[in-house]
Design an enzyme around this catalytic site. Structure first.
Site, PDB file in Angstrom:
ATOM      1  N   LYS A 138     -10.339   2.616  -4.264  1.00 24.54           N
ATOM      2  CA  LYS A 138      -9.251   3.170  -3.299  1.00 24.54           C
ATOM      3  C   LYS A 138      -8.132   3.295  -4.470  1.00 24.54           C
ATOM      4  O   LYS A 138      -7.430   4.142  -4.461  1.00 24.54           O
ATOM      5  CB  LYS A 138      -8.945   2.136  -2.194  1.00 24.54           C
ATOM      6  CG  LYS A 138      -9.934   1.501  -1.579  1.00 24.54           C
ATOM      7  CD  LYS A 138     -10.879   2.264  -0.939  1.00 24.54           C
ATOM      8  CE  LYS A 138     -12.304   1.610  -0.469  1.00 24.54           C
ATOM      9  NZ  LYS A 138     -13.276   1.981   0.482  1.00 24.54           N
ATOM     10  N   ASP A 166     -13.059 -10.856  -1.667  1.00 26.80           N
ATOM     11  CA  ASP A 166     -13.282  -9.235  -1.657  1.00 26.80           C
ATOM     12  C   ASP A 166     -12.002  -8.695  -1.726  1.00 26.80           C
ATOM     13  O   ASP A 166     -11.281  -8.646  -0.840  1.00 26.80           O
ATOM     14  CB  ASP A 166     -14.134  -8.961  -0.462  1.00 26.80           C
ATOM     15  CG  ASP A 166     -14.655  -7.407  -0.678  1.00 26.80           C
ATOM     16  OD1 ASP A 166     -14.787  -7.043  -1.913  1.00 26.80           O
ATOM     17  OD2 ASP A 166     -15.140  -6.923   0.390  1.00 26.80           O
ATOM     18  N   TRP A 217     -15.742  -5.934   7.580  1.00 31.26           N
ATOM     19  CA  TRP A 217     -16.353  -4.696   7.083  1.00 31.26           C
ATOM     20  C   TRP A 217     -17.836  -4.706   7.565  1.00 31.26           C
ATOM     21  O   TRP A 217     -18.613  -5.737   7.061  1.00 31.26           O
ATOM     22  CB  TRP A 217     -16.103  -4.533   5.693  1.00 31.26           C
ATOM     23  CG  TRP A 217     -16.558  -3.503   5.085  1.00 31.26           C
ATOM     24  CD1 TRP A 217     -16.615  -2.031   5.336  1.00 31.26           C
ATOM     25  CD2 TRP A 217     -17.268  -3.234   3.901  1.00 31.26           C
ATOM     26  NE1 TRP A 217     -17.258  -1.161   4.773  1.00 31.26           N
ATOM     27  CE2 TRP A 217     -17.612  -1.987   3.619  1.00 31.26           C
ATOM     28  CE3 TRP A 217     -17.954  -4.046   2.910  1.00 31.26           C
ATOM     29  CZ2 TRP A 217     -18.582  -1.246   2.526  1.00 31.26           C
ATOM     30  CZ3 TRP A 217     -18.715  -3.672   1.753  1.00 31.26           C
ATOM     31  CH2 TRP A 217     -18.880  -2.362   1.552  1.00 31.26           C
TER      32      TRP A 217
END
Ligand code: LMR
Length: 397
Positions: free
Chosen positions: A245, A210, A129
């Protein structure tokens, strides 16, 4: 002091949203920022969240500070969700959670915590990311890259990844994506996770997992495999968690830093360092999102509704993967995009050069993050043909 300050370029992900909004073309497609979208392209408030929010507001009697580790009930609820209620890690008191301002806040705090305890370096698999790099280097860590993904094979290059991991020692931190790898959509298999756990046990490096898309791959238990395996097998694990999310709480900035230690006393000691580092930075996290999550997870009916909605979202994204792969076949792109149907989570990488990416945006109005990352939530029955036609056009020899 600021007279000569120069304007910075827009953020590689968040900046794309503004470009998309300013584009007047009616058939434009937004495959940029990682937010869930329904068939109409909107990001709805989940029903469980709306109901919990109403309950929280009705019960609220004060806006006084919360405890330093966040909204009451949030930490224990998140620990139960990640580890499962029967977890030995939890019954031994080995895990401690601190609420953070989103997954970004958790990563920054994790980086600062590791740095404050003498970490020599943090190793990332490439690609990762884009915000991992500035976030974790701003925490004072020296970053190293090792290969993770083979762009020709559209799959994890596990041998190359393992070769990089084999060089790590007790002062090193290894960043892993818990599930739904961002940006590739290519996760480690359970066997590969087991191998990394064995390497960590032998070499002593610290895994930082993560976890930003929990529930978007298989289900909440299967998606926590890495976290649970590492916590069972290793003395120390750091986990960063995002509720953006899976609870759709993006703008409420709700996340957690979780530490698993060898015993309960050590977990509490490390937690005290995390809250002290947070105090020097943002003091305490915003309470609202944490209170909503705690409300959902403490109410059986709301939990069931939330699980159902999350599973529907995950199914829709998987369906979009199959839709894109099938449409590419129908357009004669023989197996070129078939790998997308096999991957997990919101993202995959389209095999596009920088020039082809620019052509997708400038000529066809298709907005894709640099490096070729697409958010599958932006694909639907109405735009998939335009997307595939644009891809075919942009990649034509
Ligand atoms: C993404 O990867 O698009 C999201 O996590 C949003 C962000 O902050 O970059």
């Amino acid at each position: 002091m600021f007279a000569d300050t120069k304007l910075l370029p827009p953020d590689p992900i968040l900046g794309l949203t503004k470009l998309f909004q300013d584009d007047p073309r009616p058939d434009k497609i937004d495959l940029g920022v990682g937010v869930y979208r329904d068939i109409n392209g909107t990001t709805p408030i989940m029903k469980a969240v709306a109901q919990a929010e109403a309950n929280v507001t009705a019960k609220q009697t004060t806006k006084a500070y919360t405890p330093t580790d966040g909204a009451p009930g949030f930490g224990p609820a998140i620990l139960d969700l990640i580890f499962g209620k029967d977890s030995e890690t939890l019954s031994a008191g080995r895990a401690a959670a601190v609420q953070t301002p989103g997954g970004c806040g958790a990563l920054r705090l994790a980086g600062e915590l590791a740095n404050s305890q003498g970490a020599a370096s943090l190793t990332l698999g490439e690609p990762t990311w884009p915000n991992h790099v500035p976030l974790l280097s701003a925490a004072g860590l020296k970053l190293n890259s090792i290969p993770y993904y083979d762009r020709d094979a559209n799959a994890v290059d596990f041998e190359a990844f393992k070769a990089g991991v084999s060089k790590l020692g007790p002062k090193d931190v290894l960043l892993l994506h818990g599930c739904c790898h961002n940006p590739t959509g290519a996760d480690l298999s359970t066997e590969q996770i087991d191998e990394i756990a064995t390497m960590a046990a032998a070499q002593g490096f610290l895994p930082l997992v993560d976890t930003a898309y929990h529930g978007f791959s298989k289900d909440l238990d299967a998606d926590a495999y890495m976290v649970r395996k590492f916590s069972a097998d290793l003395p120390e694990v750091l986990i960063t968690y995002s509720c953006s999310k899976n609870f759709g709480l993006y703008r409420e900035r709700t996340g957690a830093l979780i530490y698993v230690g060898p015993n309960a006393d050590n977990a509490l000691a490390v937690k005290s360092h995390a809250t002290s580092l947070a105090r020097r930075n943002y003091s305490i996290p915003p309470a609202h999102g944490g209170a909503i999550v705690a409300e959902i997870l403490s109410d059986a009916a709301l939990t069931a509704l939330w699980r159902e909605e999350l599973s529907e979202m995950a199914k829709r994204v998987q369906g979009n993967r199959r839709l894109l792969a099938r449409t590419a076949e129908n357009f004669g792109l023989h197996n070129q995009l078939s790998f997308i149907a096999e991957q997990a989570g919101m993202f995959s990488l389209l095999p596009l050069t920088d020039d082809q990416l620019r052509a997708m945006r400038d000529e066809h109005g298709v907005y894709i993050v640099g490096g070729g990352r697409i958010n599958l939530c932006g694909v639907n029955e109405n735009n998939v043909e335009h997307l595939v036609r644009s891809f075919k056009n942009a990649t034509a020899p």
